[in-house]
Design a protein around this motif. Structure first.
Motif, mmCIF file in Angstrom:
data_model
loop_
_atom_site.group_PDB
_atom_site.id
_atom_site.type_symbol
_atom_site.label_atom_id
_atom_site.label_comp_id
_atom_site.label_asym_id
_atom_site.label_seq_id
_atom_site.Cartn_x
_atom_site.Cartn_y
_atom_site.Cartn_z
ATOM 1 N N GLY A 73 1.281 5.725 12.924
ATOM 2 C CA GLY A 73 2.414 6.322 13.620
ATOM 3 C C GLY A 73 3.123 7.347 12.754
ATOM 4 O O GLY A 73 3.497 8.425 13.229
ATOM 5 N N ILE A 74 3.270 7.044 11.457
ATOM 6 C CA ILE A 74 3.848 8.002 10.521
ATOM 7 C C ILE A 74 2.954 9.231 10.407
ATOM 8 O O ILE A 74 3.422 10.381 10.418
ATOM 9 N N ALA A 83 0.820 -1.214 0.000
ATOM 10 C CA ALA A 83 0.000 0.000 0.000
ATOM 11 C C ALA A 83 0.850 1.258 0.000
ATOM 12 O O ALA A 83 0.501 2.264 -0.631
ATOM 13 N N THR A 84 1.991 1.228 0.682
ATOM 14 C CA THR A 84 2.858 2.408 0.721
ATOM 15 C C THR A 84 3.515 2.659 -0.632
ATOM 16 O O THR A 84 3.801 3.806 -0.982
ATOM 17 N N TYR A 92 10.228 7.941 1.938
ATOM 18 C CA TYR A 92 10.896 7.645 3.198
ATOM 19 C C TYR A 92 9.912 7.132 4.239
ATOM 20 O O TYR A 92 10.209 6.199 4.999
ATOM 21 N N GLN A 93 8.717 7.726 4.289
ATOM 22 C CA GLN A 93 7.709 7.298 5.259
ATOM 23 C C GLN A 93 7.234 5.883 4.972
ATOM 24 O O GLN A 93 7.066 5.066 5.879
ATOM 25 N N GLY A 94 7.004 5.593 3.683
ATOM 26 C CA GLY A 94 6.582 4.245 3.311
ATOM 27 C C GLY A 94 7.630 3.206 3.647
ATOM 28 O O GLY A 94 7.315 2.103 4.118
ATOM 29 N N MET A 116 4.661 3.104 17.630
ATOM 30 C CA MET A 116 5.808 3.771 18.252
ATOM 31 C C MET A 116 7.093 3.531 17.468
ATOM 32 O O MET A 116 7.877 4.458 17.242
ATOM 33 N N LEU A 117 7.310 2.288 17.032
ATOM 34 C CA LEU A 117 8.537 1.983 16.309
ATOM 35 C C LEU A 117 8.583 2.661 14.945
ATOM 36 O O LEU A 117 9.639 3.141 14.514
ATOM 37 N N ALA A 118 7.439 2.707 14.256
ATOM 38 C CA ALA A 118 7.415 3.352 12.942
ATOM 39 C C ALA A 118 7.687 4.847 13.065
ATOM 40 O O ALA A 118 8.427 5.430 12.256
#
Length: 369
Positions: free
Chosen positions: A328-329, A27-28, A293-295, A148-150
């Motif tokens: 999270g992103i 999806a990203t 970068y977010q994906g 949290m980790l993302a």
């Protein structure tokens, strides 16, 4: 007759799982514009199929857990009506959510179906301890940990990108330098030419008429990593979900591990190819706006958590983890659609009771045959 019905119900559940889940890993890629829908879907299909096949070797613990052992009496979980009810109740719930574009958890639906059919069959006499320890806690904690980790990984990669990485095309330039030539009454003195190597932006190399020996683009590197991470998520999903569905057939007579895994893998593949469009749109464009970068950050966290959980036999939901990573992103960037997230959260809350009710009805009907 009942064995044939069980086989159909399990294939239906696998199809619904593929329709709702297959696109989640890519999806990203689609949402960030890295690839188009068809390429993303093809990559998801190939890598999910690979994960399903590897489930033969790496996810035996999940098969045991999702056979229902410890949750209900052995005599019940080995009965065909119970397995029909679980597969049918979970399948109906997942396909209904898919029809409306909601990314829900097949793991959650299976859990609800087990609980609903067990409660009806045992009149409420079932153990809640394994339910809480083996199922509920992983399902509740996984999206929070992913969120949290993302967010942390994205902040880290953004810091690195801003301070150490340039997105302009770079190249390794090769230039020939000549020594000075003396003219006049003295004969010209020459010497051998030499080569100099420099790393610079590509446009600067072109201005100096230098030879472009090797050019590279950091954006392409990010896109390549993003593409690979999406494949890793799909692989992890196939690895984690296939044994959960396979457990429903393996207790019935006449089904081997190899044939069961192969059948489920094909049904999941068909579901993803034919019915994934609405969930793909929700995951790719409605939760949050994402860039490359977010994906990449969201996919790396999702793949890591799901593969890690599969190895430990923890039945986490790929949906919960991947949506949690995206949210999270979105919280980090301030671009998440909280209305869409609220709708998805509501669908998660309704998954268990809906699957339980469907499974109870199906069990009541199938137990009379």
């Amino acid at each position: 007759m009942t064995i044939a019905i069980l086989f159909i119900m399990v294939c239906f559940l696998a199809y619904a799982n593929g329709a709702n889940d297959n696109f989640k890993g890519v999806a990203t890629l689609f949402g960030s514009g890295t690839v188009n829908y068809r390429l993303a879907l093809g990559w998801a299909t190939i890598t999910t199929l690979a994960g399903s096949i590897c489930a033969l070797f790496l996810a035996g613990t999940l098969i045991v857990k999702f056979s229902g052992k410890g949750l209900a009496p052995d005599t019940l979980i080995q009965s065909v009506p119970f397995m029909i009810a679980v597969a049918g109740g979970a399948g109906l719930t997942v396909i209904l959510a898919t029809r409306h574009g909601f990314p829900i958890s097949t793991t959650h639906a299976l859990l609800g179906a087990m609980v609903g059919s067990s409660l009806l069959a045992t009149l409420g006499d079932m153990s809640l301890t394994p339910l809480l320890k083996n199922f509920v806690l992983p399902l509740l904690l996984s999206p929070v940990i992913a969120l949290m980790l993302a967010a942390l990984l994205y902040q880290t990669t953004r810091f690195v990108a801003q301070h150490f990485v340039t997105i302009k095309p770079l190249c390794l330039c090769v230039e020939e330098t000549l020594p000075p030539v003396l003219s006049g009454t003295v004969a010209a003195m020459t010497a051998d030419s030499s080569l100099s190597f420099t790393i610079d932006h590509q446009e600067n190399c072109n201005q100096r008429s230098a030879t472009l020996l090797f050019g590279f683009n950091t954006q392409r590197l990010v896109d390549s990593l993003h593409f690979c991470s999406a494949g890793a998520v799909c692989f992890a999903r196939g690895l984690n979900d296939t044994p959960k569905i396979a457990a429903l057939l393996l207790l019935a007579p006449g089904f081997s591990m190899q044939s069961t895994i192969g059948t489920i893998a094909v049904a999941m593949m068909l579901g993803g190819l034919l019915s994934a469009k609405r969930v793909a749109e929700t995951m790719s464009h409605k939760i949050t706006v994402i860039n490359h970068y977010q994906g990449l950050s969201a996919n790396l966290i999702t793949a890591f958590l799901v593969i890690f959980a599969s190895k430990l036999g923890m039945p986490v939901s790929t949906t919960h983890v991947s949506v949690g990573s995206l949210f999270g992103i979105g919280l980090t960037t301030g671009q998440s659609d909280k209305g869409v997230m609220a709708s998805i959260a509501l669908s998660w809350l309704l998954t268990l009771p809906c699957a339980a009710l469907c499974a109870a009805v199906i069990y009541a009907i199938s137990s009379h045959f």
